[in-house]
Design an enzyme around this catalytic site. Structure first.
Site, PDB file in Angstrom:
ATOM      1  N   ARG A 110      26.324 -16.472  -6.274  1.00  0.00           N
ATOM      2  CA  ARG A 110      25.956 -17.800  -5.789  1.00  0.00           C
ATOM      3  C   ARG A 110      24.487 -17.847  -5.386  1.00  0.00           C
ATOM      4  O   ARG A 110      23.965 -16.901  -4.780  1.00  0.00           O
ATOM      5  CB  ARG A 110      26.812 -18.143  -4.569  1.00  0.00           C
ATOM      6  CG  ARG A 110      26.575 -19.544  -4.038  1.00  0.00           C
ATOM      7  CD  ARG A 110      27.367 -19.801  -2.789  1.00  0.00           C
ATOM      8  NE  ARG A 110      27.032 -18.827  -1.785  1.00  0.00           N
ATOM      9  CZ  ARG A 110      27.793 -18.540  -0.725  1.00  0.00           C
ATOM     10  NH1 ARG A 110      28.949 -19.131  -0.557  1.00  0.00           N
ATOM     11  NH2 ARG A 110      27.397 -17.648   0.153  1.00  0.00           N
ATOM     12  N   HIS A 148      34.456 -25.588   5.410  1.00  0.00           N
ATOM     13  CA  HIS A 148      33.095 -25.550   5.959  1.00  0.00           C
ATOM     14  C   HIS A 148      32.096 -26.255   5.062  1.00  0.00           C
ATOM     15  O   HIS A 148      32.337 -26.492   3.876  1.00  0.00           O
ATOM     16  CB  HIS A 148      32.645 -24.096   6.149  1.00  0.00           C
ATOM     17  CG  HIS A 148      32.500 -23.360   4.844  1.00  0.00           C
ATOM     18  ND1 HIS A 148      33.575 -22.971   4.096  1.00  0.00           N
ATOM     19  CD2 HIS A 148      31.405 -22.988   4.144  1.00  0.00           C
ATOM     20  CE1 HIS A 148      33.168 -22.371   3.000  1.00  0.00           C
ATOM     21  NE2 HIS A 148      31.847 -22.384   2.998  1.00  0.00           N
ATOM     22  N   HIS A 158      34.048 -27.451   1.724  1.00  0.00           N
ATOM     23  CA  HIS A 158      34.900 -26.747   0.765  1.00  0.00           C
ATOM     24  C   HIS A 158      35.656 -25.595   1.420  1.00  0.00           C
ATOM     25  O   HIS A 158      35.322 -25.164   2.532  1.00  0.00           O
ATOM     26  CB  HIS A 158      34.094 -26.262  -0.444  1.00  0.00           C
ATOM     27  CG  HIS A 158      32.954 -25.361  -0.096  1.00  0.00           C
ATOM     28  ND1 HIS A 158      31.768 -25.821   0.422  1.00  0.00           N
ATOM     29  CD2 HIS A 158      32.815 -24.013  -0.191  1.00  0.00           C
ATOM     30  CE1 HIS A 158      30.953 -24.821   0.629  1.00  0.00           C
ATOM     31  NE2 HIS A 158      31.561 -23.696   0.287  1.00  0.00           N
TER      32      HIS A 158
HETATM   33  C1  SIN Z   1      31.910 -20.352  -0.437  1.00  0.00           C
HETATM   34  O1  SIN Z   1      32.398 -20.784   0.584  1.00  0.00           O
HETATM   35  O2  SIN Z   1      30.744 -20.593  -0.698  1.00  0.00           O
HETATM   36  C2  SIN Z   1      32.757 -19.569  -1.412  1.00  0.00           C
HETATM   37  C3  SIN Z   1      33.431 -20.479  -2.369  1.00  0.00           C
HETATM   38  C4  SIN Z   1      34.369 -19.748  -3.268  1.00  0.00           C
HETATM   39  O3  SIN Z   1      34.435 -18.526  -3.239  1.00  0.00           O
HETATM   40  O4  SIN Z   1      35.060 -20.421  -4.044  1.00  0.00           O
END
Ligand code: SIN
Length: 277
Positions: free
Chosen positions: A260, A102, A245
């Site tokens: 995040r 996504h 990602h």
């Molecule tokens: C996300 O999709 O933002 C999570 C990425 C992750 O947990 O590595």
């Protein structure tokens, strides 16, 4: 590429670089901010090691690159930190954030410019994150396919990504160009993703499903990916306008925890490069 305040080591030819020589635990100089910004634009995703930052510092770091974006699909960490999302999975998890390829929140009218993820607890092995360059995915299309996709638009639906966490939630739905232009580099890229893109508006349901199926598989090809192996206090900062990602959930029932922030975008994805001022 060289920078005054840091060193960049590309992780693959098309996407990703590990940056060293810069301390994110302390306030950044203007030069440091400029160099990180330029590296992000150049590599699409940048990685840092051994950066034990606090939640406050994570927010300050995000602020160096713009306003913080409040997540529209997942509740913030706390009243004190509504801009921080807790990326967490353990033995009780049924799903994890980012388990499908996504672009973050492409369901929003103005999706975030980028995300900064600080990892605190890792499983004994696994839990890597894969990133893919949508510039390179676009460049690798045939000229006939590029011409066909030009001018199409797609609907991005937050329910596709978030209903599995909360079936009763209401989520954003937005329309964006299938082929977009990065506002800084002005390069073209593919802007559909398996996590959020529901259909191509100008096509019949059957045609849309076939074209999107091709594009999702194409965007997710390993030739334009990099894979980040996290350590405690690693940080990844990705340009959400030109990458996708996937967080690999191969470590159940172990714990993986990080924090995040997302930096607000300045405009909706563009179909055409804006005139040079
Ligand atoms: C996300 O999709 O933002 C999570 C990425 C992750 O947990 O590595």
């Amino acid at each position: 590429m060289t920078f005054q305040s840091l060193t960049a080591a590309p992780t693959t030819p098309y996407v990703g670089a590990e940056l060293s020589g810069i301390d994110l635990t302390a306030p950044l100089t203007n030069q440091g901010i400029q160099d990180i910004h330029d590296a992000l634009i150049a590599y699409g995703v940048i990685f840092f090691r051994d950066q034990p930052i606090s939640l406050e510092r994570l927010k300050e770091l995000g602020h160096c690159f713009g306003r913080l974006h409040i997540h529209t699909g997942v509740r913030g960490l706390s009243q004190e930190h509504p801009e921080i999302t807790h990326v967490h999975s353990d033995e009780t998890s049924k799903h994890v954030n980012g388990e499908v390829w996504h672009t973050d929140l492409s369901c929003d009218p103005i999706p975030p410019l980028g995300s900064i993820l600080h990892m605190k607890v890792l499983p004994p092995s696994g839990g890597d994150t894969l990133f893919a360059s949508m510039y390179r995915a676009y460049d690798a299309l045939s000229d006939r396919m590029k011409a066909y996709l030009e001018g199409l638009t797609a609907t991005h639906d937050g329910g596709l990504a978030f209903k599995r966490f909360n079936p009763n939630g209401t989520y954003k739905i937005s329309t964006h160009p299938v082929i977009a232009v990065h506002p800084v580099t002005r390069k073209k890229l593919i802007y559909v993703n398996r996590g959020f893109t529901a259909h191509i508006n100008e096509l019949s349901p059957e045609e849309s499903a076939a074209v999107l199926g091709f594009l999702f598989n194409h965007c997710e090809r390993p030739e334009w990916q990099t894979r980040f192996r996290w350590e405690k206090d690693s940080i990844a900062f990705w340009d959400n306008r030109c990458t996708q990602h996937l967080a690999v959930w191969d470590y159940f029932p172990h714990v993986r925890t990080g924090y995040r922030v997302q930096i607000a975008g300045e405009a909706a994805p563009l179909a055409e490069a804006p005139p040079i001022q």
